[in-house]
Design a protein around this motif. Structure first.
Motif, PDB file in Angstrom:
ATOM      1  N   ALA A   7       1.123  -0.938  -0.224  1.00 45.36           N
ATOM      2  CA  ALA A   7      -0.089   0.116  -0.397  1.00 45.36           C
ATOM      3  C   ALA A   7       0.907   1.501  -0.071  1.00 45.36           C
ATOM      4  N   GLY A   8       2.482   0.629  -0.465  1.00 42.36           N
ATOM      5  CA  GLY A   8       2.695   1.857  -0.618  1.00 42.36           C
ATOM      6  C   GLY A   8       3.658   2.771   0.866  1.00 42.36           C
ATOM      7  N   ILE A   9       2.506   1.664   1.951  1.00 41.87           N
ATOM      8  CA  ILE A   9       3.425   1.962   3.459  1.00 41.87           C
ATOM      9  C   ILE A   9       4.705   1.273   3.442  1.00 41.87           C
ATOM     10  N   LEU A  65      23.692  -9.948   3.005  1.00 47.86           N
ATOM     11  CA  LEU A  65      22.421  -9.999   2.493  1.00 47.86           C
ATOM     12  C   LEU A  65      22.331  -8.878   1.341  1.00 47.86           C
ATOM     13  N   LEU A  66      21.895  -9.030   0.350  1.00 45.97           N
ATOM     14  CA  LEU A  66      21.407  -7.901  -0.534  1.00 45.97           C
ATOM     15  C   LEU A  66      19.425  -7.987  -0.138  1.00 45.97           C
ATOM     16  N   VAL A  67      19.339  -6.987  -0.244  1.00 45.11           N
ATOM     17  CA  VAL A  67      18.236  -5.617  -0.353  1.00 45.11           C
ATOM     18  C   VAL A  67      17.376  -5.813  -0.888  1.00 45.11           C
ATOM     19  N   ILE A  68      16.442  -6.642  -1.403  1.00 43.10           N
ATOM     20  CA  ILE A  68      15.657  -6.247  -2.393  1.00 43.10           C
ATOM     21  C   ILE A  68      14.710  -5.245  -2.423  1.00 43.10           C
ATOM     22  N   GLU A  69      14.150  -4.080  -2.452  1.00 41.59           N
ATOM     23  CA  GLU A  69      13.064  -3.735  -2.452  1.00 41.59           C
ATOM     24  C   GLU A  69      11.549  -3.526  -3.850  1.00 41.59           C
ATOM     25  N   ASP A  70      10.786  -4.683  -3.193  1.00 34.34           N
ATOM     26  CA  ASP A  70       9.188  -4.348  -4.241  1.00 34.34           C
ATOM     27  C   ASP A  70       8.638  -3.138  -3.725  1.00 34.34           C
ATOM     28  N   ALA A  71       9.164  -2.787  -4.613  1.00 39.93           N
ATOM     29  CA  ALA A  71       8.670  -1.465  -4.304  1.00 39.93           C
ATOM     30  C   ALA A  71       7.130  -0.798  -5.511  1.00 39.93           C
ATOM     31  N   ALA A  72       6.940  -2.256  -5.701  1.00 35.63           N
ATOM     32  CA  ALA A  72       5.768  -1.753  -6.821  1.00 35.63           C
ATOM     33  C   ALA A  72       4.649  -0.608  -6.659  1.00 35.63           C
ATOM     34  N   GLN A  73       4.265  -0.635  -5.625  1.00 30.81           N
ATOM     35  CA  GLN A  73       3.032   0.010  -5.177  1.00 30.81           C
ATOM     36  C   GLN A  73       3.400   1.318  -4.439  1.00 30.81           C
ATOM     37  N   ALA A  74       4.543   1.836  -4.595  1.00 26.80           N
ATOM     38  CA  ALA A  74       5.410   2.570  -3.641  1.00 26.80           C
ATOM     39  C   ALA A  74       6.096   3.604  -4.558  1.00 26.80           C
ATOM     40  N   LEU A  75       5.819   3.871  -5.516  1.00 20.80           N
ATOM     41  CA  LEU A  75       6.674   5.418  -5.895  1.00 20.80           C
ATOM     42  C   LEU A  75       5.981   6.758  -5.077  1.00 20.80           C
ATOM     43  N   GLY A  76       6.645   7.487  -4.827  1.00 21.55           N
ATOM     44  CA  GLY A  76       6.429   8.438  -3.614  1.00 21.55           C
ATOM     45  C   GLY A  76       6.322   8.319  -2.364  1.00 21.55           C
ATOM     46  N   ARG A  79       7.452   7.362   1.192  1.00 17.45           N
ATOM     47  CA  ARG A  79       9.207   7.620   2.216  1.00 17.45           C
ATOM     48  C   ARG A  79       9.302   6.367   3.728  1.00 17.45           C
ATOM     49  N   PHE A  80      10.901   6.600   3.793  1.00 18.15           N
ATOM     50  CA  PHE A  80      10.826   5.572   5.010  1.00 18.15           C
ATOM     51  C   PHE A  80      11.939   7.196   5.317  1.00 18.15           C
ATOM     52  N   GLU A  81      12.152   7.462   6.787  1.00 14.41           N
ATOM     53  CA  GLU A  81      12.517   8.316   7.706  1.00 14.41           C
ATOM     54  C   GLU A  81      12.970   9.883   6.603  1.00 14.41           C
ATOM     55  N   GLY A  82      11.972   9.786   5.793  1.00 16.25           N
ATOM     56  CA  GLY A  82      12.408  11.131   5.257  1.00 16.25           C
ATOM     57  C   GLY A  82      12.672  10.605   3.533  1.00 16.25           C
ATOM     58  N   LYS A  83      13.053   9.821   3.119  1.00 13.87           N
ATOM     59  CA  LYS A  83      13.564   8.469   2.140  1.00 13.87           C
ATOM     60  C   LYS A  83      13.552   8.362   1.284  1.00 13.87           C
ATOM     61  N   PRO A  84      13.635   8.726  -0.660  1.00 10.99           N
ATOM     62  CA  PRO A  84      12.345   7.764  -1.236  1.00 10.99           C
ATOM     63  C   PRO A  84      12.502   6.588  -1.158  1.00 10.99           C
ATOM     64  N   LEU A  85      11.426   5.360  -0.757  1.00  8.27           N
ATOM     65  CA  LEU A  85      11.199   4.142  -0.803  1.00  8.27           C
ATOM     66  C   LEU A  85      11.665   3.512  -2.238  1.00  8.27           C
ATOM     67  N   VAL A  88       0.219   4.080   9.747  1.00  5.58           N
ATOM     68  CA  VAL A  88       1.414   4.279   8.980  1.00  5.58           C
ATOM     69  C   VAL A  88       2.810   4.409  10.371  1.00  5.58           C
ATOM     70  N   PRO A  89       3.202   3.909  10.247  1.00  5.56           N
ATOM     71  CA  PRO A  89       4.353   4.035  11.302  1.00  5.56           C
ATOM     72  C   PRO A  89       5.056   5.298  10.699  1.00  5.56           C
ATOM     73  N   ASP A  90       5.486   5.778  12.126  1.00  6.01           N
ATOM     74  CA  ASP A  90       6.129   6.691  12.302  1.00  6.01           C
ATOM     75  C   ASP A  90       7.032   7.507  11.194  1.00  6.01           C
ATOM     76  N   TYR A  91       7.551   5.954  10.962  1.00  5.62           N
ATOM     77  CA  TYR A  91       9.059   6.492   9.659  1.00  5.62           C
ATOM     78  C   TYR A  91       8.132   5.977   8.522  1.00  5.62           C
ATOM     79  N   SER A  92       7.036   6.095   8.425  1.00  6.86           N
ATOM     80  CA  SER A  92       6.931   5.807   6.900  1.00  6.86           C
ATOM     81  C   SER A  92       5.506   7.035   6.559  1.00  6.86           C
ATOM     82  N   ALA A  93       5.732   7.487   5.298  1.00  6.93           N
ATOM     83  CA  ALA A  93       4.844   8.697   4.458  1.00  6.93           C
ATOM     84  C   ALA A  93       4.296   7.827   3.160  1.00  6.93           C
TER      85      ALA A  93
END
Length: 377
Positions: free
Chosen positions: A130-132, A148-159, A161-167, A282-287
């Motif tokens: 849900a972009g969260i 380990l490598l982290v691969i974000e599945d950000a299919a729903q997440a354009l725009g 943010r995590f702690e103010g930084k783009p997902l 929506v956690p405090d770290y997320s927008a």
């Protein structure tokens, strides 16, 4: 009049840009609109490299290729997600280790990761449902500790943010979707791979171009291009990039409108908490990015009744994923752990209509109908 669950938004310049692409004589991709989209997205995200792909699924498959997975290498990912998240790695022979959702959110429980890592684990794939944002602090700490490598599945997440930084900038790689159900679309299908680890850029370009160093050739870096690696055809047509460019030009407007709709749902449906109905957390770290709005009913029977009640009032609400760990394809391969929260969201979550052109009067119809349902239950 029927209120659909989703309606693609057209900004008005798509056909003009498509005509420009046609007149350019360059339709097969990596033309002017592809470069324009990639450069714009790189600047927007602050990422070293962005590659457009034909879909979000292809972006995930490209990421999986970059891992050089061997049979029985393990990948940690949520059970409550779309099949594409899993298929990309299953195609490479990986063993999928599913992580349960949390009691508060459909996103996977990052606190479980430490106990699931083994010497065969190669990657963690969080899905920003849900972009969260997922808990990227915990996820990246586990990844760093275990190499380990982290691969974000950000299919729903354009725009989002995590702690103010783009997902999409929180892992080594990230996959986005521009399917027609997403906030912006590349004409129905499309995606992108975000590469945040500079050492992966050159190979990603090769894999996207059928295993050739064609991209380097067109930049004048090599005299001829050759087959230098495995790969596939992940490059979208220039027409899709032209369509996407029109949408990206209006991204700020689209995001603002969707977030306004999301905020209205959240405000006016707060009273459902008294009935034990869950709203998005929506956690405090997320927008969040206004991608979708959901309710969590108290049972699957209640959810079915709510969906039917809305349907009778010409409102289309739908459920979402079925848990992958007990899917027909993978149930026999799953390690047997119970994942109750993934099943809970599969049984109880319902999504309400949310799209850029949703009118205030239509949204009020939806809100009133939902509240009416719970008043007469």
């Amino acid at each position: 009049m029927l209120i659909p669950f989703n309606k693609p938004f057209f900004v008005g310049t798509e056909t003009r840009y498509i005509e420009e692409a046609v007149r350019s004589g360059k339709l097969s991709g990596d033309g002017m609109f592809t470069r324009r989209c990639e450069e714009w997205l790189q600047a927007k995200l602050g990422a070293p490299r962005v590659l457009l792909t034909t879909s979000g699924t292809d972006a995930l498959e490209l990421a999986a290729l970059l891992l050089n997975l061997e049979p029985n290498d393990e990948v940690l990912l949520p059970s409550f997600t779309f099949s594409s998240t899993a298929t990309a790695f299953a195609l490479r022979g990986a063993r999928l280790v599913f992580v349960d959702s949390t009691a508060n959110r459909p996103a996977f429980d990052a606190d479980q990761l430490d106990s699931l890592v083994t010497p065969r684990t190669r990657a963690i794939v969080p899905v920003h449902y849900a972009g969260i944002s997922c808990d990227m602090t915990t996820i990246n700490a586990v990844a760093e500790k275990n190499n380990l490598l982290v691969i974000e599945d950000a299919a729903q997440a354009l725009g989002g943010r995590f702690e103010g930084k783009p997902l999409g900038t929180q892992g080594a790689l990230a996959a986005f979707s521009f399917h027609e159900t997403k906030n912006v679309t590349a004409g129905g299908e499309g995606g992108m791979l975000v590469i945040n680890e500079p050492s992966l850029v050159a190979r990603a370009e090769v894999l996207r171009e059928k295993g050739t160093n064609r991209a380097a050739f067109f930049r004048g870096e090599v005299a001829k291009y050759n087959w230098v690696d495995v790969g596939s055809s992940f490059l979208p047509a220039e027409i899709n990039a032209a369509f996407l460019w029109a949408q990206l030009e209006k991204l700020d407007f689209i995001q603002q409108r969707r977030q306004e709709l999301w905020a209205r749902y959240y405000k006016e449906l707060q009273s459902l908490n008294a009935f034990g109905i869950g709203l998005p957390n929506v956690p405090d770290y997320s927008a969040q990015n206004g991608h979708l709005f959901y309710l969590v009913c108290r049972s699957s029977t209640e959810r079915t009744a709510l969906i039917d009640f809305l349907k009778q009032r010409d409102i289309t609400a739908i459920f979402h994923y079925q848990p992958l760990h007990n899917s027909p394809y993978y149930a026999s391969r799953h390690d047997g752990r119970e994942l109750p929260w993934a099943i809970y969201y599969a049984d109880c979550l319902v999504r309400l209509p949310l799209y850029t052109e949703l009118e205030a009067s239509q949204q009020q119809r939806i809100i009133s109908a939902v509240l009416e349902f719970y008043q007469v239950l």
